[in-house]
Motif scaffolding. Sequence first.
Motif, PDB file in Angstrom:
ATOM      1  N   TRP A 275       0.813  -1.209   0.000  1.00  0.00           N
ATOM      2  CA  TRP A 275       0.000   0.000   0.000  1.00  0.00           C
ATOM      3  C   TRP A 275       0.850   1.264   0.000  1.00  0.00           C
ATOM      4  CZ3 TRP A 275       1.266   2.580   4.345  1.00  0.00           C
ATOM      5  CH2 TRP A 275       1.650   1.845   5.463  1.00  0.00           C
ATOM      6  N   HIS A 276       2.121   1.144   0.376  1.00  0.00           N
ATOM      7  CA  HIS A 276       3.011   2.314   0.360  1.00  0.00           C
ATOM      8  C   HIS A 276       3.165   2.838  -1.069  1.00  0.00           C
ATOM      9  CE1 HIS A 276       6.845   4.508   0.308  1.00  0.00           C
ATOM     10  NE2 HIS A 276       6.490   4.877   1.524  1.00  0.00           N
ATOM     11  N   ASP A 277       3.357   1.940  -2.021  1.00  0.00           N
ATOM     12  CA  ASP A 277       3.497   2.343  -3.428  1.00  0.00           C
ATOM     13  C   ASP A 277       2.192   2.937  -3.946  1.00  0.00           C
ATOM     14  OD1 ASP A 277       5.031   2.642  -5.792  1.00  0.00           O
ATOM     15  OD2 ASP A 277       4.109   0.840  -6.622  1.00  0.00           O
ATOM     16  N   LEU A 278       1.058   2.386  -3.524  1.00  0.00           N
ATOM     17  CA  LEU A 278      -0.239   2.923  -3.921  1.00  0.00           C
ATOM     18  C   LEU A 278      -0.397   4.357  -3.419  1.00  0.00           C
ATOM     19  CD1 LEU A 278      -3.120   2.500  -5.108  1.00  0.00           C
ATOM     20  CD2 LEU A 278      -3.789   1.862  -2.787  1.00  0.00           C
ATOM     21  N   LEU A 279      -0.074   4.597  -2.157  1.00  0.00           N
ATOM     22  CA  LEU A 279      -0.185   5.947  -1.606  1.00  0.00           C
ATOM     23  C   LEU A 279       0.786   6.911  -2.286  1.00  0.00           C
ATOM     24  CD1 LEU A 279      -0.659   5.177   2.187  1.00  0.00           C
ATOM     25  CD2 LEU A 279      -2.385   5.898   0.531  1.00  0.00           C
ATOM     26  N   ALA A 280       1.969   6.434  -2.625  1.00  0.00           N
ATOM     27  CA  ALA A 280       2.932   7.276  -3.339  1.00  0.00           C
ATOM     28  C   ALA A 280       2.384   7.663  -4.711  1.00  0.00           C
ATOM     29  CB  ALA A 280       4.269   6.552  -3.479  1.00  0.00           C
ATOM     30  N   ALA A 281       1.760   6.719  -5.416  1.00  0.00           N
ATOM     31  CA  ALA A 281       1.188   7.001  -6.737  1.00  0.00           C
ATOM     32  C   ALA A 281       0.038   8.000  -6.631  1.00  0.00           C
ATOM     33  CB  ALA A 281       0.711   5.710  -7.397  1.00  0.00           C
ATOM     34  N   VAL A 282      -0.807   7.855  -5.606  1.00  0.00           N
ATOM     35  CA  VAL A 282      -1.904   8.806  -5.395  1.00  0.00           C
ATOM     36  C   VAL A 282      -1.335  10.195  -5.123  1.00  0.00           C
ATOM     37  CG1 VAL A 282      -3.776   9.455  -3.815  1.00  0.00           C
ATOM     38  CG2 VAL A 282      -3.572   7.089  -4.625  1.00  0.00           C
TER      39      VAL A 282
ATOM     40  N   LEU B 234      -8.797   8.882 -10.206  1.00  0.00           N
ATOM     41  CA  LEU B 234      -8.335   8.226  -8.981  1.00  0.00           C
ATOM     42  C   LEU B 234      -9.500   7.577  -8.237  1.00  0.00           C
ATOM     43  CD1 LEU B 234      -5.687  10.640  -7.459  1.00  0.00           C
ATOM     44  CD2 LEU B 234      -5.358   8.256  -8.088  1.00  0.00           C
ATOM     45  N   ARG B 235     -10.612   8.275  -8.198  1.00  0.00           N
ATOM     46  CA  ARG B 235     -11.782   7.715  -7.526  1.00  0.00           C
ATOM     47  C   ARG B 235     -12.157   6.379  -8.152  1.00  0.00           C
ATOM     48  NH1 ARG B 235     -15.595  11.719  -8.206  1.00  0.00           N
ATOM     49  NH2 ARG B 235     -14.744  12.803  -6.428  1.00  0.00           N
ATOM     50  N   GLY B 236     -12.109   6.298  -9.485  1.00  0.00           N
ATOM     51  CA  GLY B 236     -12.411   5.043 -10.178  1.00  0.00           C
ATOM     52  C   GLY B 236     -11.412   3.951  -9.854  1.00  0.00           C
ATOM     53  N   TYR B 237     -10.143   4.284  -9.862  1.00  0.00           N
ATOM     54  CA  TYR B 237      -9.117   3.290  -9.531  1.00  0.00           C
ATOM     55  C   TYR B 237      -9.291   2.767  -8.107  1.00  0.00           C
ATOM     56  CZ  TYR B 237      -6.149   3.479 -13.650  1.00  0.00           C
ATOM     57  OH  TYR B 237      -5.655   3.339 -14.907  1.00  0.00           O
ATOM     58  N   LEU B 238      -9.491   3.676  -7.172  1.00  0.00           N
ATOM     59  CA  LEU B 238      -9.621   3.261  -5.781  1.00  0.00           C
ATOM     60  C   LEU B 238     -10.916   2.476  -5.552  1.00  0.00           C
ATOM     61  CD1 LEU B 238      -8.274   6.471  -4.019  1.00  0.00           C
ATOM     62  CD2 LEU B 238      -7.055   4.322  -4.462  1.00  0.00           C
ATOM     63  N   ARG B 239     -12.000   2.869  -6.209  1.00  0.00           N
ATOM     64  CA  ARG B 239     -13.257   2.136  -6.096  1.00  0.00           C
ATOM     65  C   ARG B 239     -13.083   0.718  -6.641  1.00  0.00           C
ATOM     66  NH1 ARG B 239     -16.505   1.355  -2.810  1.00  0.00           N
ATOM     67  NH2 ARG B 239     -16.511   3.572  -2.471  1.00  0.00           N
ATOM     68  N   GLY B 240     -12.391   0.580  -7.761  1.00  0.00           N
ATOM     69  CA  GLY B 240     -12.131  -0.739  -8.324  1.00  0.00           C
ATOM     70  C   GLY B 240     -11.312  -1.602  -7.387  1.00  0.00           C
ATOM     71  N   MET B 241     -10.351  -1.003  -6.729  1.00  0.00           N
ATOM     72  CA  MET B 241      -9.522  -1.755  -5.792  1.00  0.00           C
ATOM     73  C   MET B 241     -10.357  -2.255  -4.619  1.00  0.00           C
ATOM     74  SD  MET B 241      -6.053  -0.518  -3.966  1.00  0.00           S
ATOM     75  CE  MET B 241      -6.347  -0.523  -2.228  1.00  0.00           C
ATOM     76  N   VAL B 242     -11.238  -1.414  -4.116  1.00  0.00           N
ATOM     77  CA  VAL B 242     -12.079  -1.791  -2.983  1.00  0.00           C
ATOM     78  C   VAL B 242     -13.116  -2.833  -3.405  1.00  0.00           C
ATOM     79  CG1 VAL B 242     -13.850  -0.928  -1.395  1.00  0.00           C
ATOM     80  CG2 VAL B 242     -11.738   0.374  -1.750  1.00  0.00           C
ATOM     81  N   ASP B 243     -13.809  -2.577  -4.497  1.00  0.00           N
ATOM     82  CA  ASP B 243     -14.892  -3.467  -4.935  1.00  0.00           C
ATOM     83  C   ASP B 243     -14.404  -4.831  -5.401  1.00  0.00           C
ATOM     84  OD1 ASP B 243     -16.667  -1.470  -4.344  1.00  0.00           O
ATOM     85  OD2 ASP B 243     -17.052  -0.899  -6.433  1.00  0.00           O
ATOM     86  N   GLU B 244     -13.276  -4.843  -6.097  1.00  0.00           N
ATOM     87  CA  GLU B 244     -12.804  -6.091  -6.691  1.00  0.00           C
ATOM     88  C   GLU B 244     -11.654  -6.733  -5.908  1.00  0.00           C
ATOM     89  OE1 GLU B 244     -12.149  -5.457 -10.871  1.00  0.00           O
ATOM     90  OE2 GLU B 244     -13.918  -4.179 -10.987  1.00  0.00           O
ATOM     91  N   LEU B 245     -11.286  -6.113  -4.804  1.00  0.00           N
ATOM     92  CA  LEU B 245     -10.242  -6.642  -3.923  1.00  0.00           C
ATOM     93  C   LEU B 245      -8.927  -6.902  -4.662  1.00  0.00           C
ATOM     94  CD1 LEU B 245     -12.433  -9.124  -1.858  1.00  0.00           C
ATOM     95  CD2 LEU B 245     -11.782  -6.792  -1.244  1.00  0.00           C
ATOM     96  N   HIS B 246      -8.552  -5.969  -5.547  1.00  0.00           N
ATOM     97  CA  HIS B 246      -7.276  -6.089  -6.250  1.00  0.00           C
ATOM     98  C   HIS B 246      -6.124  -5.723  -5.331  1.00  0.00           C
ATOM     99  CE1 HIS B 246      -9.178  -5.483 -10.482  1.00  0.00           C
ATOM    100  NE2 HIS B 246      -9.363  -6.700 -10.023  1.00  0.00           N
TER     101      HIS B 246
ATOM    102  N   PRO C 213      -2.898  -3.703  -4.188  1.00  0.00           N
ATOM    103  CA  PRO C 213      -2.545  -2.292  -4.353  1.00  0.00           C
ATOM    104  C   PRO C 213      -1.520  -2.025  -5.448  1.00  0.00           C
ATOM    105  CG  PRO C 213      -2.556  -2.884  -2.039  1.00  0.00           C
ATOM    106  CD  PRO C 213      -2.736  -4.155  -2.818  1.00  0.00           C
ATOM    107  N   ASP C 214      -0.560  -2.947  -5.652  1.00  0.00           N
ATOM    108  CA  ASP C 214       0.483  -2.678  -6.647  1.00  0.00           C
ATOM    109  C   ASP C 214      -0.090  -2.627  -8.063  1.00  0.00           C
ATOM    110  OD1 ASP C 214      -0.038  -5.408  -6.469  1.00  0.00           O
ATOM    111  OD2 ASP C 214       1.996  -5.980  -7.013  1.00  0.00           O
TER     112      ASP C 214
ATOM    113  N   GLY D 161      -1.396   1.377 -12.542  1.00  0.00           N
ATOM    114  CA  GLY D 161      -2.460   1.988 -13.343  1.00  0.00           C
ATOM    115  C   GLY D 161      -2.590   3.477 -13.090  1.00  0.00           C
ATOM    116  N   ILE D 162      -2.442   3.875 -11.845  1.00  0.00           N
ATOM    117  CA  ILE D 162      -2.525   5.297 -11.504  1.00  0.00           C
ATOM    118  C   ILE D 162      -1.374   6.058 -12.162  1.00  0.00           C
ATOM    119  CG2 ILE D 162      -2.233   6.924  -9.584  1.00  0.00           C
ATOM    120  CD1 ILE D 162      -3.898   4.919  -7.897  1.00  0.00           C
TER     121      ILE D 162
END
Length: 94
Positions: free
Chosen positions: A11-18, A47-59, A61-62, A67-68
């Motif tokens: 999740w560190h890389d995800l937060l850095a990308a955001v 970003l909202r779409g990417y994060l929603r997809g991660m939450v809904d589809e349990l992908h 973070p990397d 993608g971000i």
Amino acid sequence: MSTTPAPLPPWHDLLAAVNETLDVPLPENYDDTPTYHRLLAARVNMLRGYLRGMVDELHEPDIHADGIRRMKQSTPVTYPPVSSPQDEPAEASR
């Protein structure tokens, strides 16, 4: 004795990308302010779409961090950004 740093959590890389994506520079010219706002709004919506997809589809973070970063490349800054004093040559600040 050398120590190996612990690996960063995914999740560190995800937060850095955001953070990188939302770090949109202010425009140098006032006339470019609407462009700045449109760019920031476009990136927030994506970003909202990417994060929603991660939450809904349990992908993982990397997957979304990559993608971000690709999305950020598709929405570049198209105006001259304001320059900070440390970016200017020493002679220009006199």
